[in-house]
Enzyme design. Sequence first.
Site, PDB file in Angstrom:
ATOM      1  N   SER A 295       0.517  -1.234  -0.118  1.00  0.00           N
ATOM      2  CA  SER A 295       0.111   0.084  -0.040  1.00  0.00           C
ATOM      3  C   SER A 295       0.936   1.296  -0.016  1.00  0.00           C
ATOM      4  CB  SER A 295      -0.872  -0.014   1.206  1.00  0.00           C
ATOM      5  OG  SER A 295      -1.508   1.236   1.484  1.00  0.00           O
TER       6      SER A 295
ATOM      7  N   GLU B 194       0.391   3.463   1.760  1.00  0.00           N
ATOM      8  CA  GLU B 194       0.564   4.011   3.234  1.00  0.00           C
ATOM      9  C   GLU B 194       1.612   3.602   3.725  1.00  0.00           C
ATOM     10  OE1 GLU B 194      -1.856   5.476   5.749  1.00  0.00           O
ATOM     11  OE2 GLU B 194      -2.487   6.282   3.739  1.00  0.00           O
TER      12      GLU B 194
ATOM     13  N   TYR C 253      -1.721   0.332  10.551  1.00  0.00           N
ATOM     14  CA  TYR C 253      -1.692  -0.351   9.232  1.00  0.00           C
ATOM     15  C   TYR C 253      -0.483  -0.108   8.430  1.00  0.00           C
ATOM     16  CZ  TYR C 253      -3.565  -0.885   4.419  1.00  0.00           C
ATOM     17  OH  TYR C 253      -3.709  -1.638   3.176  1.00  0.00           O
TER      18      TYR C 253
HETATM   19  P1  NAP Z   1     -11.190  -4.892   1.678  1.00  0.00           P
HETATM   20  O1  NAP Z   1     -12.406  -4.495   0.853  1.00  0.00           O
HETATM   21  O2  NAP Z   1     -11.246  -4.304   2.970  1.00  0.00           O
HETATM   22  O3  NAP Z   1     -11.031  -6.360   1.660  1.00  0.00           O
HETATM   23  C1  NAP Z   1     -10.333  -7.122   2.587  1.00  0.00           C
HETATM   24  C2  NAP Z   1     -10.396  -8.637   2.505  1.00  0.00           C
HETATM   25  O4  NAP Z   1      -9.505  -9.011   3.324  1.00  0.00           O
HETATM   26  C3  NAP Z   1     -11.849  -9.047   2.719  1.00  0.00           C
HETATM   27  O5  NAP Z   1     -12.064  -9.975   1.858  1.00  0.00           O
HETATM   28  C4  NAP Z   1     -11.729  -9.380   4.105  1.00  0.00           C
HETATM   29  O6  NAP Z   1     -12.660 -10.384   4.466  1.00  0.00           O
HETATM   30  C5  NAP Z   1     -10.364 -10.095   4.283  1.00  0.00           C
HETATM   31  N1  NAP Z   1      -9.725 -10.321   5.383  1.00  0.00           N
HETATM   32  C6  NAP Z   1     -10.008  -9.580   6.498  1.00  0.00           C
HETATM   33  N2  NAP Z   1      -9.420  -9.939   7.553  1.00  0.00           N
HETATM   34  C7  NAP Z   1      -8.990 -11.307   7.171  1.00  0.00           C
HETATM   35  C8  NAP Z   1      -8.304 -12.438   7.847  1.00  0.00           C
HETATM   36  N3  NAP Z   1      -8.026 -12.403   9.180  1.00  0.00           N
HETATM   37  N4  NAP Z   1      -8.212 -13.336   6.980  1.00  0.00           N
HETATM   38  C9  NAP Z   1      -8.339 -13.586   5.731  1.00  0.00           C
HETATM   39  N5  NAP Z   1      -9.103 -12.723   5.149  1.00  0.00           N
HETATM   40  C10 NAP Z   1      -9.262 -11.249   5.834  1.00  0.00           C
HETATM   41  O7  NAP Z   1      -9.922  -4.214   1.072  1.00  0.00           O
HETATM   42  P2  NAP Z   1      -9.693  -3.898  -0.518  1.00  0.00           P
HETATM   43  O8  NAP Z   1      -9.968  -2.514  -0.771  1.00  0.00           O
HETATM   44  O9  NAP Z   1     -10.319  -4.833  -1.375  1.00  0.00           O
HETATM   45  O10 NAP Z   1      -8.109  -4.140  -0.637  1.00  0.00           O
HETATM   46  C11 NAP Z   1      -7.284  -5.346  -0.790  1.00  0.00           C
HETATM   47  C12 NAP Z   1      -6.129  -5.229  -0.131  1.00  0.00           C
HETATM   48  O11 NAP Z   1      -5.211  -4.284  -0.554  1.00  0.00           O
HETATM   49  C13 NAP Z   1      -5.933  -5.415   0.948  1.00  0.00           C
HETATM   50  O12 NAP Z   1      -4.737  -5.958   1.524  1.00  0.00           O
HETATM   51  C14 NAP Z   1      -5.853  -3.821   1.280  1.00  0.00           C
HETATM   52  O13 NAP Z   1      -5.054  -3.712   2.526  1.00  0.00           O
HETATM   53  C15 NAP Z   1      -4.585  -3.230   0.317  1.00  0.00           C
HETATM   54  N6  NAP Z   1      -4.789  -2.109  -0.252  1.00  0.00           N
HETATM   55  C16 NAP Z   1      -6.081  -1.674  -0.763  1.00  0.00           C
HETATM   56  C17 NAP Z   1      -5.859  -0.349  -1.199  1.00  0.00           C
HETATM   57  C18 NAP Z   1      -7.377   0.477  -1.770  1.00  0.00           C
HETATM   58  O14 NAP Z   1      -7.463   1.492  -2.075  1.00  0.00           O
HETATM   59  N7  NAP Z   1      -8.381  -0.344  -1.738  1.00  0.00           N
HETATM   60  C19 NAP Z   1      -4.851   0.232  -1.609  1.00  0.00           C
HETATM   61  C20 NAP Z   1      -3.530  -0.318  -1.211  1.00  0.00           C
HETATM   62  C21 NAP Z   1      -3.559  -1.635  -0.664  1.00  0.00           C
HETATM   63  P3  NAP Z   1     -14.174  -9.988   4.940  1.00  0.00           P
HETATM   64  O15 NAP Z   1     -15.030  -9.638   3.736  1.00  0.00           O
HETATM   65  O16 NAP Z   1     -14.842 -11.197   5.731  1.00  0.00           O
HETATM   66  O17 NAP Z   1     -14.024  -8.923   5.790  1.00  0.00           O
HETATM   67  O1  F7E Z   2      -9.264   8.048   4.020  1.00  0.00           O
HETATM   68  C1  F7E Z   2      -9.777  11.416   4.947  1.00  0.00           C
HETATM   69  C2  F7E Z   2      -8.669  10.480   5.796  1.00  0.00           C
HETATM   70  O2  F7E Z   2     -10.063   5.904   4.719  1.00  0.00           O
HETATM   71  C3  F7E Z   2      -8.611   8.936   2.789  1.00  0.00           C
HETATM   72  C4  F7E Z   2      -7.193   2.147   2.383  1.00  0.00           C
HETATM   73  O3  F7E Z   2      -7.768   1.287   1.148  1.00  0.00           O
HETATM   74  O4  F7E Z   2      -6.133   3.534   0.997  1.00  0.00           O
HETATM   75  C5  F7E Z   2      -6.965   3.442   1.819  1.00  0.00           C
HETATM   76  O5  F7E Z   2      -6.634   4.203   2.980  1.00  0.00           O
HETATM   77  C6  F7E Z   2      -8.505  10.167   3.453  1.00  0.00           C
HETATM   78  C7  F7E Z   2      -7.627  10.454   4.658  1.00  0.00           C
HETATM   79  O6  F7E Z   2      -8.517   5.851   2.932  1.00  0.00           O
HETATM   80  C8  F7E Z   2     -13.070  10.904   6.529  1.00  0.00           C
HETATM   81  O7  F7E Z   2      -8.116  11.154   7.010  1.00  0.00           O
HETATM   82  C9  F7E Z   2     -11.709  12.482   5.962  1.00  0.00           C
HETATM   83  O8  F7E Z   2      -6.713  11.302   4.648  1.00  0.00           O
HETATM   84  O9  F7E Z   2     -10.877   6.504   2.376  1.00  0.00           O
HETATM   85  P1  F7E Z   2      -9.717   6.634   3.285  1.00  0.00           P
HETATM   86  P2  F7E Z   2      -6.890   5.773   3.292  1.00  0.00           P
HETATM   87  O10 F7E Z   2      -6.705   6.091   4.657  1.00  0.00           O
HETATM   88  O11 F7E Z   2      -5.903   6.572   2.352  1.00  0.00           O
HETATM   89  C10 F7E Z   2      -4.672   2.860   1.201  1.00  0.00           C
HETATM   90  C11 F7E Z   2      -3.902   3.136   0.003  1.00  0.00           C
HETATM   91  C12 F7E Z   2      -4.817   1.597   1.991  1.00  0.00           C
HETATM   92  O12 F7E Z   2      -3.816   0.752   1.505  1.00  0.00           O
HETATM   93  C13 F7E Z   2      -6.057   1.454   2.662  1.00  0.00           C
HETATM   94  O13 F7E Z   2      -6.300   0.078   2.959  1.00  0.00           O
HETATM   95  O14 F7E Z   2      -9.895  10.956   3.859  1.00  0.00           O
HETATM   96  N1  F7E Z   2     -10.984  11.607   5.652  1.00  0.00           N
HETATM   97  N2  F7E Z   2     -12.645  12.374   6.436  1.00  0.00           N
HETATM   98  C14 F7E Z   2     -11.988  10.329   6.068  1.00  0.00           C
HETATM   99  N3  F7E Z   2     -11.692   8.982   5.775  1.00  0.00           N
HETATM  100  C15 F7E Z   2     -12.440   8.307   6.270  1.00  0.00           C
HETATM  101  N4  F7E Z   2     -12.219   6.930   6.100  1.00  0.00           N
HETATM  102  N5  F7E Z   2     -13.619   8.716   6.909  1.00  0.00           N
HETATM  103  C16 F7E Z   2     -13.914  10.180   6.941  1.00  0.00           C
HETATM  104  O15 F7E Z   2     -14.931  10.477   7.526  1.00  0.00           O
END
Ligand code: NAP
Ligand code: F7E
Length: 350
Positions: free
Chosen positions: A135, A137, A158
């Site tokens: 990520s 992050e 995270y």
């Molecule tokens: P998501 O919607 O939160 O999906 C996470 C998945 O992981 C769900 O299927 C969840 O199952 C499963 N999971 C959670 N805890 C687990 C455990 N203990 N054992 C096995 N599976 C588990 O996330 P996403 O947006 O699809 O992202 C996919 C991956 O990419 C994640 O690793 C995330 O951290 C990473 N990532 C996401 C982004 C983004 O912007 N979306 C960016 C960078 C990296 P349940 O459905 O049962 O909760």
């Molecule tokens: O926040 C701000 C918050 O929770 C984006 C995950 O998929 O991307 C995701 O993480 C921004 C942050 O995503 C609210 O403070 C303001 O600056 O949508 P987010 P994230 O934290 O960037 C990365 C790449 C991952 O890997 C993660 O798994 O928006 N923000 N107000 C808020 N965010 C949330 N959630 N809720 C608010 O009310």
Amino acid sequence: MTKTALVIGITGQDGSYLAELLLSKGYEVHGVIRRASLFNTDRLDHLYNDPHDPTTQLMLHYGDLSESTSLRRICDQVQPDEIYNLGAQSHVRVSFMQPEYTADVVAMGTLRMLEVLRDYSAASGKAVRMYQAGSSEMFGASPPPQNEETRFHPRSPYGVSKAAAFWHCVNYREAYGLFIANGILFNHESPRRGETFVSRKITRAAGRIKLGLQEHLYLGNLDARRDWGYAPDSVEAMWLMLQHPEADDFVIATGEDHSVRDFLDKAFEMVGLDWTKYVEIDQRYMRPSEVDHLHGDASKARAALGWAPKVDFDGLVSTMVEHDLVLAEQEKTLKDAGHSITPRGQFADG
Ligand code: NAP
Ligand code: F7E
């Protein structure tokens, strides 16, 4: 020959799009799902057939990243050629409230999977390939633009856990010669995004407020800037990384960044409303340490994988708002019929 893929995190946003992509390419797809008291396969239901049907190409197995035994058994049973580790407690704000759990699933869970991969590769003799969901992050406080050379400076449990998982993968690649690719993906969204992430929280609220189902939208920091892409574009990059001749690490990003305010402008403009009349700041959504500015440079992926995003920021926000307006219309029908409708996205303190 049919390839077999194992997807951990198949019920999540990315897992569901990846399953679609792999099935469209003729893969047999196996997914790891967690037992929950309610069904948690909504994002997959359109792909899933009765497992008793011998032609089905998608199979689900109970398992968890916190338990290596289940992962090991599933691997032995499924005999995958490719493994995608997308499983995570993926909410940054929640990771401050559940740091130990997040570290266990994200960092230790990846290590558990790597141990399974190591033994399974040796026993099966297969050249198994694994994708690890890293990520942006991990970059955290490092100034933009961020690429594969940028120093990691994570700002949340995270982010730290993802950085640990990243290095475990690099180490297993170097120590055991395993094919493991780390994707370093910047934020990517879609109509399937979880409703507590800011993009979806905004587009759900825009639809509901427009139809009179919600009065306010409570948010935290509106100044944060993110490089928001489209999830189906991102999962294509995951697949490409495992087709590349060498295991490597790649940044996947659009190369454009916008603030949360910009997201609000665009989404509310689409429904003809002024967001400043509805948005209120709630400290619960602020983070103890914030990632201010992410803007990725994906030139390496563009050159080596031929990957480029197909959907831009305007296209992304439009797709999400259009989808969530339809959902709001359905909710309105239910409400008019006497059912209660709750904006669940802003209930918990994450
Ligand atoms: P998501 O919607 O939160 O999906 C996470 C998945 O992981 C769900 O299927 C969840 O199952 C499963 N999971 C959670 N805890 C687990 C455990 N203990 N054992 C096995 N599976 C588990 O996330 P996403 O947006 O699809 O992202 C996919 C991956 O990419 C994640 O690793 C995330 O951290 C990473 N990532 C996401 C982004 C983004 O912007 N979306 C960016 C960078 C990296 P349940 O459905 O049962 O909760
Ligand atoms: O926040 C701000 C918050 O929770 C984006 C995950 O998929 O991307 C995701 O993480 C921004 C942050 O995503 C609210 O403070 C303001 O600056 O949508 P987010 P994230 O934290 O960037 C990365 C790449 C991952 O890997 C993660 O798994 O928006 N923000 N107000 C808020 N965010 C949330 N959630 N809720 C608010 O009310």
